[in-house]
Design a protein around this motif. Structure first.
Motif, PDB file in Angstrom:
ATOM      1  N   GLN B  37      49.806 -14.124 -49.347  1.00 56.39           N
ATOM      2  CA  GLN B  37      50.374 -14.137 -50.688  1.00 56.39           C
ATOM      3  C   GLN B  37      51.880 -13.919 -50.658  1.00 56.39           C
ATOM      4  OE1 GLN B  37      48.466 -14.645 -53.247  1.00 56.39           O
ATOM      5  NE2 GLN B  37      49.811 -14.219 -54.959  1.00 56.39           N
ATOM      6  N   ARG B  40      53.784 -16.793 -48.996  1.00 52.40           N
ATOM      7  CA  ARG B  40      53.823 -17.933 -49.893  1.00 52.40           C
ATOM      8  C   ARG B  40      54.798 -17.652 -51.032  1.00 52.40           C
ATOM      9  NH1 ARG B  40      49.132 -20.562 -52.952  1.00 52.40           N
ATOM     10  NH2 ARG B  40      48.770 -18.424 -53.549  1.00 52.40           N
ATOM     11  N   GLY B  41      54.771 -16.432 -51.511  1.00 53.79           N
ATOM     12  CA  GLY B  41      55.663 -16.067 -52.594  1.00 53.79           C
ATOM     13  C   GLY B  41      57.121 -16.274 -52.207  1.00 53.79           C
ATOM     14  N   TYR B  42      57.469 -15.860 -50.986  1.00 51.13           N
ATOM     15  CA  TYR B  42      58.847 -16.017 -50.537  1.00 51.13           C
ATOM     16  C   TYR B  42      59.236 -17.482 -50.469  1.00 51.13           C
ATOM     17  CZ  TYR B  42      60.064 -11.212 -49.509  1.00 51.13           C
ATOM     18  OH  TYR B  42      60.394  -9.908 -49.629  1.00 51.13           O
ATOM     19  N   HIS B  44      57.999 -20.027 -52.029  1.00 54.10           N
ATOM     20  CA  HIS B  44      58.129 -20.598 -53.367  1.00 54.10           C
ATOM     21  C   HIS B  44      59.400 -20.119 -54.053  1.00 54.10           C
ATOM     22  CE1 HIS B  44      53.961 -22.306 -54.155  1.00 54.10           C
ATOM     23  NE2 HIS B  44      54.026 -22.050 -52.872  1.00 54.10           N
ATOM     24  N   MET B  45      59.712 -18.833 -53.850  1.00 53.54           N
ATOM     25  CA  MET B  45      60.898 -18.309 -54.512  1.00 53.54           C
ATOM     26  C   MET B  45      62.157 -18.994 -53.974  1.00 53.54           C
ATOM     27  SD  MET B  45      62.370 -14.475 -54.577  1.00 53.54           S
ATOM     28  CE  MET B  45      62.853 -14.527 -52.873  1.00 53.54           C
ATOM     29  N   PHE B  46      62.248 -19.126 -52.639  1.00 51.06           N
ATOM     30  CA  PHE B  46      63.460 -19.731 -52.092  1.00 51.06           C
ATOM     31  C   PHE B  46      63.561 -21.194 -52.478  1.00 51.06           C
ATOM     32  CE2 PHE B  46      63.415 -16.105 -49.017  1.00 51.06           C
ATOM     33  CZ  PHE B  46      64.573 -15.546 -49.506  1.00 51.06           C
ATOM     34  N   VAL B  47      62.424 -21.891 -52.487  1.00 53.55           N
ATOM     35  CA  VAL B  47      62.456 -23.297 -52.909  1.00 53.55           C
ATOM     36  C   VAL B  47      62.942 -23.391 -54.348  1.00 53.55           C
ATOM     37  CG1 VAL B  47      61.018 -25.308 -53.401  1.00 53.55           C
ATOM     38  CG2 VAL B  47      60.709 -24.063 -51.271  1.00 53.55           C
ATOM     39  N   ALA B  48      62.448 -22.481 -55.196  1.00 51.09           N
ATOM     40  CA  ALA B  48      62.860 -22.513 -56.609  1.00 51.09           C
ATOM     41  C   ALA B  48      64.361 -22.294 -56.744  1.00 51.09           C
ATOM     42  CB  ALA B  48      62.100 -21.444 -57.395  1.00 51.09           C
ATOM     43  N   TYR B  49      64.884 -21.303 -56.021  1.00 48.83           N
ATOM     44  CA  TYR B  49      66.331 -21.049 -56.120  1.00 48.83           C
ATOM     45  C   TYR B  49      67.129 -22.226 -55.585  1.00 48.83           C
ATOM     46  CZ  TYR B  49      66.279 -16.352 -57.957  1.00 48.83           C
ATOM     47  OH  TYR B  49      66.135 -15.297 -58.804  1.00 48.83           O
ATOM     48  N   ALA B  52      67.028 -25.077 -58.156  1.00 52.02           N
ATOM     49  CA  ALA B  52      67.824 -24.782 -59.346  1.00 52.02           C
ATOM     50  C   ALA B  52      69.304 -25.023 -59.070  1.00 52.02           C
ATOM     51  CB  ALA B  52      67.585 -23.336 -59.782  1.00 52.02           C
ATOM     52  N   TRP B  53      69.805 -24.473 -57.964  1.00 51.91           N
ATOM     53  CA  TRP B  53      71.254 -24.618 -57.722  1.00 51.91           C
ATOM     54  C   TRP B  53      71.606 -26.015 -57.275  1.00 51.91           C
ATOM     55  CZ3 TRP B  53      73.854 -21.564 -60.416  1.00 51.91           C
ATOM     56  CH2 TRP B  53      73.402 -20.277 -60.662  1.00 51.91           C
TER      57      TRP B  53
END
Lengths: 225, 76, 237
Positions: B37, B40-42, B44-49, B52-53
């Motif tokens: 978990q 995977r969370g990491y 997803h978080m880095f992909v999201a950031y 976004a930028w």
């Protein structure tokens, strides 16, 4: 009074043209009945209960079929440059828009009635215990749809993309009509008493009113040159 | 002869080790629900950031490119 | 692009970048991890500011469009198209970061969560705005049509919002977790506000740059060399 007379003239002109050519009604009626036939094979009615999904089928068929007719609201006038003549006549722009809406509304209500009749026949639907309320739901939903569709039909008719642009402009805006229309229709078809869908009726009325007001105000910015 | 004994012993040890359980334990440790978990969370978080930028700065870069082209045309 | 405009855009941009750097330090080293959703909840600090900017941009589009139709002032149309382009970018950010979060927090890429649905529809309204704008032979007509799309869209957004909420009340979602979690710690709240500030500053900075671009395009048209102007009518070229 004068205003209503001019509005009536626009409605009369459009309906007479439609009565003589029957172009748009024939297209929409044929489309909707054929969709009904296709639905029979796409959604196997011996597996899925047609009564349960009828509301969605009817509304989407009306919306898709309606796009055909609405997209050509201004086609006749654009074609021959006749719209200049209409614009030169001393009719206020909002009366012109509302007249077009009324004519389209008459047309689309007929199509919707046809869809209900044909789908009811094809899939053996029962129309619940409150046909009057069902008619009100359908009428208000159609009015909102037509009000938005007529305005954007004037827009799309004068772009290079033409009618292909219309669904992209109209469908996102139509979400409230579809949600309130379909849920109310579903409840009524399931035999739920009319009092339960009063909130839906109010929202459909609010949408129709807002769309009519916005269309009447903005229409002159669409047709002016 | 000595060599053969050593090899046999080694193979015997290898054969005696319950590989199934070891694999199950180590694999189980690595893919425990919590660890998976958070990893995977990491991601997803880095992909999201990143997305976004990339989009936001992509927009300003595209503005700069379009503006530069126009201003060259205006001068030239 | 005038010197004043360029300087204000640069100053806002630098402030926004500083805010964004501070935001990243806070997100990755300072703010506590949310208890139930874990580290993925940190997407929240860019997701929510992006959504705020996207909807604010649409407000600007609507107001500027009303003004343009009323006063026929070219500056208002430039403001509207600049805000719409920014709105589309930030709406895309919301739509791409939302599912990344949802996959971990809710176990699915897409839910018909009302706010996510509303944002998707907003994206399509923006799409219509640009399609209408670029699909006319006469640029002035395109501006008027786009303004109509912007105004009707803005009027419809509250109705869509109410209706998708209503729809969800009929069909409860599989997970009752709210995106924000039950409550926000004060540190989370501070981080969120830094994010909101940074995104707002960056938006206005880029908005001014985009405005300058539209101005330069109009000048080009006035000089009578429209064939050399890329994306004359202001589409997403």
């Amino acid at each position: 009074m004068e205003y209503l007379r001019m509005l009536g003239a626009v409605v009369w002109k459009d309906l007479v043209v439609e009565l003589r050519t029957r172009e748009r009604f024939a297209a929409m009626a044929g489309f909707t009945v054929l969709v009904g036939i296709l639905f029979n094979y796409a959604v196997d009615p011996t597996v899925v209960d047609p009564q349960g999904i009828a509301a969605g089928m009817v509304w989407l068929t009306v919306v898709f079929g309606g796009m055909l007719g609405l997209g050509r609201t201004f086609h006749l006038e654009e074609d021959e440059g006749a719209f200049q003549g209409v614009l030169l006549s001393p009719i206020p722009r909002d009366a012109l828009y509302l007249g077009k809406v009324v004519a389209n509304f008459v047309l689309l209500v007929l199509v919707t009635a046809l869809v209900f009749a044909v789908f009811g026949l094809f899939f053996g639907l029962s129309f619940g215990r409150a046909p009057g309320t069902l008619a009100a739901v359908v009428a208000l939903g159609t009015l909102g749809f037509v009000a938005v569709g007529t305005l954007f039909s004037a827009v799309s008719a004068r772009t290079t993309m033409g009618e292909t642009l219309l669904p992209i402009l109209v469908f996102p805006l139509l979400v409230p009509v579809v949600i309130y229309g379909v849920t109310a229709t579903k409840s009524l078809l399931a035999g739920i008493p009319a009092a339960e869908v009063e909130g839906n009726l109010r929202m459909l009325a609010a949408f129709a009113l807002a769309a009519l007001a916005a269309g009447a105000i903005l229409f002159r910015h669409v047709v002016e040159e | 002869m000595k060599k053969l004994l050593v090899w046999t012993a080694a193979l015997g040890v290898l054969w005696l080790v319950p590989w199934g359980e070891v694999v199950a334990q180590t694999a189980g440790g690595a893919t425990s629900p919590l660890a998976g978990q958070s990893l995977r969370g990491y991601t997803h978080m880095f992909v999201a950031y990143f997305i976004a930028w990339a989009l936001i700065f992509g927009w300003v870069i595209s503005i700069a490119l379009r503006l530069g082209r126009l201003e060259r045309n205006l001068k030239g | 692009m005038s010197r004043n405009l360029r300087w204000s855009a640069l100053v806002l941009g630098m402030l926004g970048t500083a805010g964004a750097l501070a935001l990243h330090w806070m997100v990755f080293f300072w703010v506590p991890t949310e208890r139930t959703m874990g580290v993925v909840q940190r997407i929240f600090y860019i997701h929510v500011p992006a959504a705020w900017v996207a909807f604010m941009a649409f407000g600007i589009v609507a107001l500027a469009s009303v003004g343009y139709l009323w006063l026929k002032d070219e500056r208002l149309d430039r403001a509207a198209v600049s805000a719409a382009e920014g709105g589309m970018v930030f709406t895309s950010v919301v739509l791409l970061t939302g599912p990344l979060w949802g996959k971990v927090a809710w176990g699915t890429w897409w839910t018909w969560e009302p706010r996510l649905t509303l944002t998707l529809l907003l994206w399509f309204i923006y799409l219509g705005y640009f399609l209408v704008r670029s699909a006319t032979e006469n640029p002035e007509r395109g501006k008027r049509f786009a303004a109509v799309v912007g105004i009707v869209g803005a009027l419809d957004i509250p109705l869509i919002h109410v209706s998708v909420q209503f729809f969800r009340s009929l069909h409860p979602p599989p997970v009752v977790l709210k995106p924000e979690g039950p409550t926000l710690d004060s540190e989370m709240l501070v981080t969120l506000f830094v994010g909101l500030g940074a995104f707002t500053l960056l938006f206005f900075s880029f908005f001014l740059f985009r405005y300058g671009l539209e101005y330069a395009r109009n000048q080009m048209v006035r000089r009578g060399t429209p064939s050399e102007v890329p994306g004359l009518s202001g589409g997403l070229s």
